[in-house]
Design a protein around this motif. Structure first.
Motif, short mmCIF file in Angstrom:
data_model
loop_
_atom_site.label_atom_id
_atom_site.label_comp_id
_atom_site.label_asym_id
_atom_site.label_seq_id
_atom_site.Cartn_x
_atom_site.Cartn_y
_atom_site.Cartn_z
N LEU A 1 34.55 16.53 -23.44
CA LEU A 1 34.18 15.32 -22.70
C LEU A 1 32.91 14.75 -23.29
CD1 LEU A 1 34.46 16.75 -19.07
CD2 LEU A 1 36.07 15.16 -20.14
N PHE A 2 32.73 13.45 -23.08
CA PHE A 2 31.45 12.83 -23.40
C PHE A 2 30.35 13.59 -22.65
CE2 PHE A 2 28.37 9.56 -21.85
CZ PHE A 2 27.63 9.52 -23.02
N MET A 3 29.20 13.72 -23.30
CA MET A 3 28.12 14.57 -22.81
C MET A 3 27.72 14.31 -21.35
SD MET A 3 24.41 13.91 -22.70
CE MET A 3 24.50 12.42 -23.56
N HIS B 1 37.18 3.09 -18.62
CA HIS B 1 36.56 2.75 -19.91
C HIS B 1 35.06 2.64 -19.75
CE1 HIS B 1 39.82 1.60 -22.62
NE2 HIS B 1 40.46 1.20 -21.54
N SER B 2 34.36 3.02 -20.82
CA SER B 2 33.02 2.48 -21.03
C SER B 2 33.26 1.21 -21.85
CB SER B 2 32.17 3.47 -21.82
OG SER B 2 31.05 2.77 -22.35
N THR B 3 33.08 0.04 -21.22
CA THR B 3 33.30 -1.22 -21.95
C THR B 3 32.15 -1.48 -22.92
OG1 THR B 3 32.25 -2.50 -20.17
CG2 THR B 3 34.64 -2.27 -20.08
N THR B 4 31.08 -0.69 -22.78
CA THR B 4 29.94 -0.74 -23.70
C THR B 4 30.40 -0.61 -25.16
OG1 THR B 4 28.80 0.56 -22.00
CG2 THR B 4 27.68 0.33 -24.11
N LYS B 5 31.52 0.11 -25.36
CA LYS B 5 31.95 0.49 -26.72
C LYS B 5 32.85 -0.59 -27.32
CE LYS B 5 29.84 4.14 -25.22
NZ LYS B 5 28.43 4.33 -25.45
N THR C 1 38.24 5.23 -23.46
CA THR C 1 37.20 4.49 -24.20
C THR C 1 37.42 4.52 -25.71
OG1 THR C 1 35.59 4.99 -22.47
CG2 THR C 1 34.70 4.37 -24.62
N LEU C 2 37.69 5.71 -26.25
CA LEU C 2 37.75 5.83 -27.71
C LEU C 2 39.01 5.23 -28.31
CD1 LEU C 2 35.20 7.48 -27.42
CD2 LEU C 2 36.16 9.18 -28.95
N ALA C 3 40.06 5.12 -27.52
CA ALA C 3 41.31 4.58 -28.06
C ALA C 3 41.41 3.07 -27.85
CB ALA C 3 42.50 5.28 -27.42
N GLY D 1 29.79 2.75 -18.25
CA GLY D 1 30.94 3.65 -18.28
C GLY D 1 30.75 4.81 -17.32
N MET D 2 29.52 5.34 -17.25
CA MET D 2 29.27 6.46 -16.33
C MET D 2 29.46 6.03 -14.88
SD MET D 2 29.04 9.06 -18.09
CE MET D 2 29.00 10.07 -16.61
N ALA D 3 29.12 4.78 -14.55
CA ALA D 3 29.35 4.29 -13.18
C ALA D 3 30.85 4.26 -12.90
CB ALA D 3 28.73 2.91 -13.01
N ASN E 1 25.03 5.57 -29.89
CA ASN E 1 26.09 4.71 -29.35
C ASN E 1 27.30 4.89 -30.24
OD1 ASN E 1 27.34 2.88 -27.66
ND2 ASN E 1 26.34 1.06 -28.50
N LEU E 2 28.42 4.32 -29.82
CA LEU E 2 29.62 4.31 -30.66
C LEU E 2 30.40 3.05 -30.32
CD1 LEU E 2 32.39 5.20 -28.87
CD2 LEU E 2 31.15 7.31 -28.79
N GLY E 3 31.39 2.73 -31.17
CA GLY E 3 32.27 1.61 -30.86
C GLY E 3 31.67 0.25 -31.14
#
Ligand SMILES: Cc1ncc(COP(=O)(O)O)c(C=O)c1O
Length: 419
Positions: free
Chosen positions: A112-114, A206-210, A187-189, A88-90, A361-363
């Motif tokens: 914002l995310f940290m 998006h961070s697709t990680t979540k 990401t969160l939605a 997601g950071m990338a 982590n989340l999601g």
């Protein structure tokens, strides 16, 4: 399978952008674990480098597995094209770097995310780029922070972990009135709960990680271009070569050609494959996430050990009405912040938990807990933690899809242990 009509969202998460008959009957995108692709003639490779064909050259540039995911997520978000990235950071870095030059500014929400906050406040500053942090729910503050050096406005659909919900439609109007694009980290939605492009956003990240992958098994990110912003306007004269090459897709062309390829923010195809599998069940997972989160928020809100609860689904939350409208009454996300007596109570609560996982982590489909103040924000100066609403009494819960009774039982017994 013949695609006869525009499928509904719930069907597109499964079937969009992938036709088994084009992949020897495979029902998931095969993993193309190859660094490079053979070209039969000198002419064909030259043509591909020249953009005359969509063939693949080298994994850092494109990959067939990744391409399926790009097309599917672009469709789900209502965008025209996408680039998947290794995290997601990338995705956040590439989406912003495609717009920024030394001396530029941008306006960003402060919840914002940290790592996004650190990227903007510390890393970008090193390159002469100035972020203007504002309350994303304060439209006047956003307007007031825009000047002739501003290149875009950036927000998160639901602030992590502040849990505020900015009004995307209003912010998109402000952006467009000033000739600026709006970038939204969704990401969160997820596109199940909110599709920012339909509300006026120009770029979705998006961070697709979540939630999109959903099982805590792969990192990944994606940048999606709505393909509707006017990159020929005065402020963006440096986009000329990209407009010339790709017209309305100038932005995603720049993300890919200038930043993604050269910074090497490539996604591993195995991770795209895992995300594709996860996406198949996004709708049913999100339905359960949202239902469970609402019940957990209500339970926490009525518990004597809990001092406060931040969840936009609660009627007293200042963003409740915006969230209701923006998320079309489907739910309010599955992340909850709540307060206990102090840091010691938070530690004891976390240590008392039996089923809920304690990790960063989340999601995930599993319920997860963390104490942000002493972990992700450990190295932040106290003043910055306060500014970002990261207090020692805050617990962040990412509500999973287990039986809600078991989630509530675990929370209840951990809270009982505090007395
Ligand atoms: C809202 C949001 N955006 C971006 C990221 C970064 O994603 P990744 O960890 O995949 O780089 C996170 C990570 O938690 C996040 O919560």
């Amino acid at each position: 399978m013949e695609k006869k009509k525009q499928w509904r969202f719930d069907t597109r998460v499964i079937h969009e952008a992938f036709r088994p008959e084009e992949w020897q009957g495979a029902t998931q995108p095969p993993i193309f674990q190859t660094a490079s692709h053979l070209h039969p003639t000198a002419e064909s490779l030259s043509d591909t480098f020249g953009g005359k064909s969509q063939d693949h050259i080298y994994m850092r540039l494109t990959n067939p597995t990744n391409r399926v995911l790009e097309q599917k997520i672009a469709s789900l978000e209502g965008g025209k094209a996408a680039v998947v990235t290794g995290s997601g950071m990338a995705a956040i870095t590439t989406s912003c770097m495609a717009l920024l030059r030394a001396g530029d500014e941008f306006v960003t929400g402060n919840s914002l995310f940290m790592s996004t906050y650190l990227l903007f406040s510390n890393v970008f500053k090193k390159y002469g780029i100035t972020p203007r942090f504002v309350e994303p729910t304060d439209i006047d503050a956003i307007c007031g922070a825009i000047n002739d050096k501003t290149r875009f406005i950036y927000i998160e659909t639901i602030g992590n972990p502040k849990m505020d919900v900015p009004d995307i439609k209003k912010i998109a109007k402000v952006a467009h009135d000033h000739g600026l694009p709006l970038l939204v980290d969704n990401t969160l939605a997820t596109p199940y709960l909110c599709r920012p492009i339909e509300l006026g956003a120009d770029v979705v990240i998006h961070s697709t990680t979540k939630y999109l992958t959903g099982h805590g098994c792969a990192t990944g990110g994606v940048v999606i271009d709505a393909g509707t912003f006017d990159w020929e306007s005065g402020r963006f004269s440096d986009f000329k070569p990209f407009v010339h090459r790709k017209g309305p897709l100038a932005y995603i062309d720049r993300v890919w050609r200038e930043i993604h390829i050269n910074f090497g923010t490539t996604q591993a195809p195995f991770h795209s494959y895992l995300t594709a599998i996860g996406l198949d069940t996004l709708v049913v997972r999100m339905e359960r996430h949202l239902k469970n989160a609402m019940k957990v928020a209500e339970f926490l809100n009525g518990h004597p050990e809990v001092r406060w609860v931040r969840y936009p689904g609660l009627p007293e939350h200042p963003c409740h009405e915006v969230a209701r409208t923006q998320f079309e009454d489907k739910g309010f996300g599955a992340l909850i912040s709540f307060g206990l007596k102090d840091q010691d109570a938070c530690f004891r609560f976390i240590n008392n938990l039996n089923m809920i996982y304690h990790l960063a982590n989340l999601g995930d489909c599993k319920t997860l807990v963390i104490h942000p103040y002493s972990t992700q924000y450990l190295s932040f100066p106290e003043e910055t933690r306060r500014y970002l609403s990261i207090t020692p009494d805050l617990v962040r819960l990412s509500v999973g899809i287990e039986a809600v009774e078991d989630i509530l039982d675990d929370i209840a017994q951990a809270l009982e242990g505090l007395t």
